[in-house]
Design a protein around this motif. Structure first.
Motif, mmCIF file in Angstrom:
data_model
loop_
_atom_site.group_PDB
_atom_site.id
_atom_site.type_symbol
_atom_site.label_atom_id
_atom_site.label_comp_id
_atom_site.label_asym_id
_atom_site.label_seq_id
_atom_site.Cartn_x
_atom_site.Cartn_y
_atom_site.Cartn_z
ATOM 1 N N SER B 33 26.002 22.186 14.722
ATOM 2 C CA SER B 33 27.453 22.880 14.761
ATOM 3 C C SER B 33 28.136 22.476 13.508
ATOM 4 O O SER B 33 27.974 21.342 12.864
ATOM 5 C CB SER B 33 28.060 21.973 15.722
ATOM 6 O OG SER B 33 27.630 22.476 17.207
ATOM 7 N N THR B 194 28.635 27.183 26.811
ATOM 8 C CA THR B 194 27.891 25.960 26.449
ATOM 9 C C THR B 194 26.298 25.841 26.981
ATOM 10 O O THR B 194 25.443 25.458 26.160
ATOM 11 C CB THR B 194 28.626 24.597 26.971
ATOM 12 O OG1 THR B 194 29.923 25.035 26.521
ATOM 13 C CG2 THR B 194 28.306 23.324 26.121
ATOM 14 N N MET B 215 35.582 20.602 20.832
ATOM 15 C CA MET B 215 34.962 19.524 20.763
ATOM 16 C C MET B 215 33.924 19.248 21.863
ATOM 17 O O MET B 215 32.955 18.555 21.773
ATOM 18 C CB MET B 215 35.472 18.244 20.236
ATOM 19 C CG MET B 215 36.204 18.279 18.747
ATOM 20 S SD MET B 215 34.898 18.653 17.702
ATOM 21 C CE MET B 215 35.649 19.311 16.410
ATOM 22 N N VAL B 218 30.934 21.343 21.270
ATOM 23 C CA VAL B 218 30.095 20.755 20.013
ATOM 24 C C VAL B 218 29.335 19.505 20.514
ATOM 25 O O VAL B 218 28.344 19.288 20.295
ATOM 26 C CB VAL B 218 31.141 20.558 18.917
ATOM 27 C CG1 VAL B 218 30.352 19.511 17.810
ATOM 28 C CG2 VAL B 218 31.840 21.530 18.421
ATOM 29 N N LYS B 219 30.023 18.585 21.356
ATOM 30 C CA LYS B 219 29.301 17.222 21.771
ATOM 31 C C LYS B 219 28.391 17.886 22.880
ATOM 32 O O LYS B 219 27.349 17.214 22.793
ATOM 33 C CB LYS B 219 30.532 16.600 22.732
ATOM 34 C CG LYS B 219 30.089 15.247 23.265
ATOM 35 C CD LYS B 219 31.268 14.561 23.764
ATOM 36 C CE LYS B 219 30.888 13.517 24.580
ATOM 37 N NZ LYS B 219 31.224 12.273 24.191
ATOM 38 N N SER B 222 25.377 19.986 20.473
ATOM 39 C CA SER B 222 24.597 20.008 19.140
ATOM 40 C C SER B 222 23.473 18.716 19.023
ATOM 41 O O SER B 222 23.938 17.915 19.830
ATOM 42 C CB SER B 222 25.816 19.707 18.088
ATOM 43 O OG SER B 222 26.686 20.042 18.516
ATOM 44 N N ARG B 224 22.990 18.120 15.981
ATOM 45 C CA ARG B 224 23.534 17.561 14.501
ATOM 46 C C ARG B 224 24.833 18.343 14.382
ATOM 47 O O ARG B 224 25.020 19.626 14.650
ATOM 48 C CB ARG B 224 22.332 17.880 13.513
ATOM 49 C CG ARG B 224 22.514 17.243 12.063
ATOM 50 C CD ARG B 224 21.425 17.033 11.610
ATOM 51 N NE ARG B 224 20.646 18.315 11.284
ATOM 52 C CZ ARG B 224 21.070 19.061 10.312
ATOM 53 N NH1 ARG B 224 21.641 18.536 9.167
ATOM 54 N NH2 ARG B 224 20.244 20.144 10.053
ATOM 55 N N VAL B 225 25.702 17.515 13.779
ATOM 56 C CA VAL B 225 26.831 18.048 13.601
ATOM 57 C C VAL B 225 27.255 18.002 12.023
ATOM 58 O O VAL B 225 27.137 17.114 11.418
ATOM 59 C CB VAL B 225 28.286 17.540 13.966
ATOM 60 C CG1 VAL B 225 29.623 18.007 13.787
ATOM 61 C CG2 VAL B 225 27.975 17.449 15.435
ATOM 62 N N PRO B 238 24.683 12.898 14.235
ATOM 63 C CA PRO B 238 24.962 13.254 15.587
ATOM 64 C C PRO B 238 26.438 13.269 15.876
ATOM 65 O O PRO B 238 27.085 12.737 15.187
ATOM 66 C CB PRO B 238 24.168 12.152 16.401
ATOM 67 C CG PRO B 238 23.203 11.315 15.281
ATOM 68 C CD PRO B 238 23.814 11.823 14.093
ATOM 69 N N TYR B 239 26.733 13.604 16.937
ATOM 70 C CA TYR B 239 28.182 13.963 17.398
ATOM 71 C C TYR B 239 29.022 12.677 17.441
ATOM 72 O O TYR B 239 30.045 12.370 16.766
ATOM 73 C CB TYR B 239 28.440 14.690 18.607
ATOM 74 C CG TYR B 239 29.929 14.834 19.090
ATOM 75 C CD1 TYR B 239 30.735 16.004 18.398
ATOM 76 C CD2 TYR B 239 30.476 13.982 20.033
ATOM 77 C CE1 TYR B 239 31.975 15.994 18.707
ATOM 78 C CE2 TYR B 239 31.755 14.059 20.251
ATOM 79 C CZ TYR B 239 32.578 14.901 19.728
ATOM 80 O OH TYR B 239 33.851 15.222 19.999
ATOM 81 N N ASP B 240 28.412 11.615 17.985
ATOM 82 C CA ASP B 240 29.254 10.364 18.142
ATOM 83 C C ASP B 240 29.394 9.699 17.024
ATOM 84 O O ASP B 240 30.487 9.090 16.698
ATOM 85 C CB ASP B 240 28.419 9.426 19.119
ATOM 86 C CG ASP B 240 28.390 10.259 20.599
ATOM 87 O OD1 ASP B 240 29.328 10.728 20.920
ATOM 88 O OD2 ASP B 240 27.352 10.018 21.208
ATOM 89 N N ALA B 243 31.948 11.479 14.825
ATOM 90 C CA ALA B 243 33.272 11.442 15.500
ATOM 91 C C ALA B 243 34.038 10.357 15.011
ATOM 92 O O ALA B 243 35.195 10.231 14.930
ATOM 93 C CB ALA B 243 33.342 11.745 17.108
#
Lengths: 587, 261, 359
Positions: B33, B194, B215, B218-219, B222, B224-225, B238-240, B243
């Motif tokens: 993403s 999604t 989001m 995206v979460k 993905s 990878r973001v 990674p998303y977390d 963020a």
């Protein structure tokens, strides 16, 4: 999204016919009437009788103005969702009468002024004869009578809306066809002359062209009955034919093709030399129109110098076949020359196409116009006279031989011309419904997206130019053989514009539309040569009118109709809706 | 080796650096993403790598090939297809035809085939049609049956978005670029898309890069973001992890006022 | 299937055949022009004085093109649309101006009170063409705003023919000739150039109008509104600008400039008939593109360059190449200039202004 709310809530009161609008269109009608008088239309048209002793085309035209404004003024505004439908009644007639009366009043005022004062040094068509016609040769009294008739005519125009749809169509069409038959006396008399069925002709027409009263009644009655009876039935029959499947469908297509071919085969024999000549010319224009339809209608490239390709075909033929072409004179036959004509046309298509490949649409129009003029001036110039004969043109282009037959007169030329018409119509259909056709369509809809989706824009554009050029060049070659000579004057910009008018009136992208458009708009003016001075005025008006009211043409292609009408609105509505749901602004 | 490898890519409009020395890579089989505040250069990034805009400098290697100087249609032929943020279908062509145009680079029939109606032409036309219908059936029943012959403009907004994805899928790409695929959709439709993005990779084997504002999407999808701001990459992972990144929070919310915690 | 095309492709910097072809055209064009120029200039066929005359004539002709070009440029800048009928707007003013001038000449005022009469005729010309331009906008173009691009373009082609043949119908197809102005007979000497007086008037008047227009667009409220609408109609509307009114002003100003052009045409070239607007119209469009469409100064530069190309080009280039009857090929030179500009530099000499190009 559901809009069912409208069903449950009370409808808003109907939007009625607006009387102040009637005044506005009445003013326009008055100006039109003044123009009809001042441009000399009235005088020229007056020489032609529609219904022999009583009605000339001049007065028909003059009265058509108040009738048309009466019709427009008396028409209720479109019914919007949530509004009640307006009732029809006296108000429609009243609005029509107001518009017509206003037209008549303006006309009367103008007629009196020009009757008293002399403007003929400025407006050269305001001759003594015109002055007689505008007053019915009866002075102020005549003017008054005409003005009153105009008011009545406007009221009648408004009253048409009182009729039920079926009646309305039947009445309007019978009036239209009476005028057409009155005009096209030549058509009937030519056929009658050839086929020796002059009894019918004598019944319908007087000695001095124009229908007899009896003739007018007969034709009006027949047309009325036909429209009244056929209303809805034709459409139903077409729908049934379209719905046929498989074996039946194939049989239907074969039978209709067979009928069409037999019809075309005997047509020139029935029509005789004069009318065949007219059809031949229309056919040549039709060849060009089919080609331009590919360029403009399919691929969306507005080419205004299209006549250049027509000229390339004609000149290539002349050089290759004429024994007296100045520099080089191979004396081929038409058939052996064809491959070279195609090559020359393709080369010309690439030459014109390449520099303009990367240009925006409207630049393309001007550049191609420039190319068209360059070609014409070069063919005319002394510099290239040793090759193309300059202003003297090139002569002695031979007839076409097909086996033992020689194609040398208008009747026999009909066959090769229309054979190519059928071939090109087939090619248009075949291309439209293929990978190439889809690429053109995608390009027309959105060039950059088409490219992002894999369409090779360069190739697609060049193919459109090349195929369009070949169609026109073959048309030009046939034209050259038919006339037997080539002159640069035949390739003026007006030809390009005429072809554009043909495809727009018929319907861009629609092969049947283009065909009907070409036949009607080339053949009619040929039959009405005496009004030639108004031809381009008519074309210009027609272009504006079509673009404002019916941009998809009279016989539109399925797609084009959607594209040019409501759907833009629909699409915008979608976008607006989308934007509402997602307030994040675009990046 | 990475499927898409971008190094020091830049593009300026006048004085505005829409993309500024951007380096990134996308591996085969990933779902990446690209996020960032409005005006961060996300769509420009798509436009540049698909050849619709010429970059000022930098190198784009896709599947081992350098994309410099290639036209968009050539890039599509290499296997990179995209959708548009503001849905740009061919509105007057039918649903099926839209996808058939997408297959343009995977077919060969030319003018002569069309004119002569050769067996090869007919077979290819049939095949194209079949493939298009098969692609459309990926979206369940929404775009099949009578919808095949409807003009695209008659579709609902969400269906237009789906059709645009189908058109891109039609070109048999390796890499699918989706520009805000859920923009303007309601929560249920968003959820469906999604799930669909996951299926695009798992069932169809596409590598996917998407630009997205939502989001949750995206979460949800993905691997990878990548976060862009002012045309440069400010975070990746990674998303977390992303963020939590203070730079990212600052880019979205602005610099926190000093003194307050 | 996604893996089907996985082979690594060779890194190639492809030279597109189209670009190659365009480069070929560019090189050939430059070579041809250079060879022609050298031959002509070394042959001494024309004296220096004759070259200067041609130049002056070109500049005055070009000034008229420039004034007409303004109408194209303004409308294109704002509506992104070529008003094909603009040549006819110009023709209408020359035609109606003729009747005014003719009436004055008959009454004897034309030469007794030349300044006053010229002023009256100028006003008549400007009013006529402004009226025609505004009517066109209202009747033919306004209802079509927002339709696909080809639609208004085709409409304007229709309008062009409609106007031509309306004028032919009303005033006849014959050629009319403006009366001569006595005080403008003869010529002035200026820095070694001999300038025919009418030509001097044409050049000066055109320059003055350009300057006026420039100030109008750059300095006035209405001018600012025009630029705003050119930039973005919707935003301009949101900012409280009356978009419809502004577009009418754009057509009106373009029409007025065409009116001045028509007036100057009458003075310099005298003759007018219904087709008079066609060629100058196309050439003025060429001039607008040459200078950079949407750009007011560009119209001036483009107009004058085109005028010079057209007058000097045939003698300077074609004659040098040994082309027979080169003077017939004036228009070919003009149109070739258009094609070459679009190949070499599609955004024109000064580039596009008013608003950025939208493809």
């Amino acid at each position: 999204m559901s809009l069912t709310a409208a069903e449950t809530t009370e409808l808003l009161p109907a939007r009625e016919v607006q009387l102040d609008r009637a005044v506005r269109v009445g003013l326009i009608g008055g100006l039109t009437a003044m123009f009809i008088v001042t441009s000399g239309m009235l005088e020229t048209f007056d020489l032609r009788m529609i219904v022999d002793p009583i009605l000339s085309l001049g007065y028909v035209t003059l009265m058509a103005a108040p009738f048309a404004v009466g019709y427009v003024a008396g028409k209720a505004p479109p019914v919007l969702e949530g509004y009640a439908a307006p009732s029809v009644g006296a108000r429609n007639v009243q609005a029509g009468a107001i518009a017509g009366a206003l037209t008549g009043a303006i006309y009367a005022l103008y007629a009196l002024i020009i009757h008293v004062l002399d403007f003929s040094s400025v407006f050269i068509k305001l001759t003594e004869q015109t002055k007689k016609i505008v007053t019915l040769d009866m002075g102020a009294g005549g003017v008054l009578i005409l003005a009153l008739v105009m008011a009545v005519s406007g009221a009648v125009g408004g009253a048409v809306h009182l009729l039920e749809r079926r009646w309305k169509r039947a009445v309007l069409y019978s009036a239209f066809w009476v005028v057409m038959f009155g005009l096209l006396e030549v058509l009937v008399s030519q056929i009658a002359f050839v086929r020796r069925i002059s009894a019918v002709k004598e019944l319908l027409y007087g000695t001095d062209a124009g229908l007899t009263l009896i003739g007018a009644v007969i034709i009006g009655g027949l047309v009325f009955a036909a429209y009244y009876y056929l209303d809805g039935r034709v459409r139903a029959a077409t729908r049934r034919a379209m719905a046929l499947e498989g074996q039946q469908r194939r049989r239907f297509i074969l039978i209709s093709l067979g009928v069409a071919i037999v019809f075309l085969a005997v047509l020139p024999q029935i029509l005789g030399p004069f009318l065949s000549e007219v059809l031949d010319l229309a056919g040549v224009f039709l060849l060009m129109a089919l080609g331009l339809n590919i360029v403009v209608g399919f691929a969306g490239l507005l080419d205004l110098g299209y006549v250049a390709f027509f000229a390339v075909g004609a000149y290539t033929t002349a050089i290759l076949t004429s024994p007296v072409s100045p520099k080089w004179s191979p004396e081929l036959s038409f058939w052996t020359a064809i491959p070279f004509i195609i090559l020359a046309a393709a080369a010309a298509g690439v030459m014109v196409g390449t520099p303009v490949l990367r240009l925006r649409g409207d630049y393309l129009a001007i550049v191609t116009l420039g190319f068209g003029e360059i070609a014409r001036i070069l063919f005319l110039s002394d510099a290239l006279k040793p090759y193309f004969g300059g202003a003297q043109g090139m002569l002695l282009i031979p007839d076409i031989d097909i086996g033992p037959f020689t194609i040398d007169d208008s009747i026999s030329f009909f066959y090769p011309i229309y054979a190519f018409v059928i071939l090109f119509a087939y090619l248009s259909y075949a291309l439209q419904d293929s990978r190439v056709g889809r690429a053109w369509m995608a390009m027309r809809e959105d060039e950059s997206v088409a490219e992002a989706m894999g369409v090779n824009i360069v190739a697609a554009k060049l193919w459109a130019f090349v195929i369009g050029a070949i169609f026109a060049a073959i048309g030009g070659a046939l034209f050259a053989h038919k006339i037997g000579s080539v002159f640069p004057e035949s390739f003026a910009i007006l030809v390009s514009i005429t072809v554009l008018v043909l495809i727009i009136v018929g319907g861009m992208g629609s092969v049947p539309g283009v065909t009907v458009g070409a036949l009607a708009l080339v053949a009619l003016p040929e039959l009405l040569r005496e009004f030639a001075e108004f031809k381009f005025l008519f074309y210009g008006t027609l272009l504006i009118f079509m673009m404002l009211n019916r941009p998809e043409g009279f016989i539109p292609s399925r797609r084009r109709a959607r594209e040019l009408h409501l759907d833009e609105v629909e699409q915008d509505a979608w976008l607006a809706q989308a934007a509402e749901q997602d307030p994040a602004p675009a990046e | 080796m990475a499927l898409l490898e971008i190094s020091s890519l830049s593009k300026a409009f006048g004085g505005l650096h829409a993309i500024d020395k951007l380096d990134l890579h996308v591996d085969r089989g990933e779902i990446v993403s690209v996020i960032g505040p409005n005006g961060a250069g996300k769509t420009t990034f798509f436009n540049v790598i698909t050849g619709m805009i010429t970059p000022d400098e930098g190198e784009i290697i896709f599947d081992g090939a350098d994309l410099a100087g290639l036209r968009p249609n050539q890039i599509l032929a290499l296997g990179m297809a995209r959708t548009f943020q503001n849905v740009r279908l061919f509105p007057n062509m039918t649903v099926r035809e839209n996808v058939m145009v997408g297959r343009h680079t995977r077919t060969k029939a030319g003018v002569f085939g069309a004119i002569l109606r050769t067996p090869a032409f007919r077979a290819e036309e049939e095949e194209t049609k079949r493939k298009a219908e098969e692609t459309l059936s990926f979206f369940g029943t929404r775009l099949v049956g009578y919808r095949f012959d409807q003009p695209a403009l008659n579709l609902s907004y969400a269906n237009r978005r789906r059709l645009e994805i189908a058109r891109a899928m039609g070109s048999d790409p390796q890499l699918l670029l989706l520009d805000e695929p859920t923009a303007g959709m309601n929560p249920r439709e968003t959820l469906e898309i999604t799930g669909l993005i996951g299926k695009l990779r798992d069932e169809k084997g596409f590598t996917v890069v998407l630009i997205e504002h939502d989001m949750r999407v995206v979460k949800g999808v993905s691997d990878r973001v990548i976060v862009l701001d002012h045309g440069s990459k400010i975070a990746e992972g990674p998303y977390d992890e992303v963020a939590q990144n203070p730079d990212v929070i600052e880019a979205y919310l602005g610099r926190p006022a000093t003194g307050t915690a | 299937m996604a893996q089907a095309t996985t082979t690594a492709r060779r890194r190639t910097r492809r030279l597109n055949p189209i670009d190659a072809f365009l480069w070929l055209i560019r090189i050939v064009a430059v070579v041809v022009i250079l060879v022609g120029l050298t031959n002509s200039l070394t042959s001494g066929r024309l004296s220096a004085q004759q070259w200067r005359d041609l130049m002056v004539f070109g500049v005055s002709q070009g000034s008229v093109y420039a004034l007409i070009a303004l109408g194209y440029t303004l409308v294109y800048g704002v509506l992104k649309f070529i008003n094909f009928a603009h040549g006819e707007v110009f023709m209408s003013s020359t035609m109606i101006g003729f009747f005014a001038a003719d009436a004055l000449a008959r009454s004897g005022m034309w030469n007794d009170q030349p300044i006053v009469s010229l002023f009256i005729v100028l006003i008549v010309c400007m009013l006529t063409s402004t009226l025609v331009a505004i009517t066109l906008e209202r009747v033919a173009y306004r209802p079509l705003r927002g339709s696909p691009r080809l639609v208004p373009l085709i409409t304007s082609i229709g309008a062009s023919f409609f106007l031509q043949y309306t004028f032919a119908g009303l005033f006849g197809v014959g050629t009319r000739s403006w009366p001569q102005v006595e005080i403008l007979q003869g010529s002035w000497q200026f820095l070694g150039f001999r300038i025919v007086r009418t030509q001097a008037v044409v050049i000066l008047a055109a320059l003055a109008m350009m300057a006026l227009l420039y100030v109008f667009v750059e300095r006035t409220r209405t001018g600012r509104a025009m630029r705003a609408v050119a930039e973005d109609q919707e935003t301009a509307a949101l900012m409280g600008i009356d978009v419809n009114r502004t577009i009418v002003v754009v057509f009106g100003v373009g029409g007025a400039m065409a009116g001045v052009a028509g007036f100057l045409w009458g003075l310099a070239f005298q003759t007018v008939f219904f087709f008079t607007g066609f060629l100058p119209g196309i050439k003025a469009f060429t001039a607008a593109v040459l200078g950079g469409i949407g750009n007011i100064a560009g119209a001036m530069v483009g107009g004058i360059s085109l005028g010079i190309f057209e007058q000097v080009g045939p003698s300077a280039v074609l004659a040098g190449l040994g082309v027979e009857g080169f003077n017939q090929l004036k228009d070919v030179v003009a149109f070739t200039a258009l094609v070459l500009v679009l190949i070499f530099r599609p955004s024109g000499i000064l580039g596009e202004r008013l608003s950025e190009e939208r493809a």
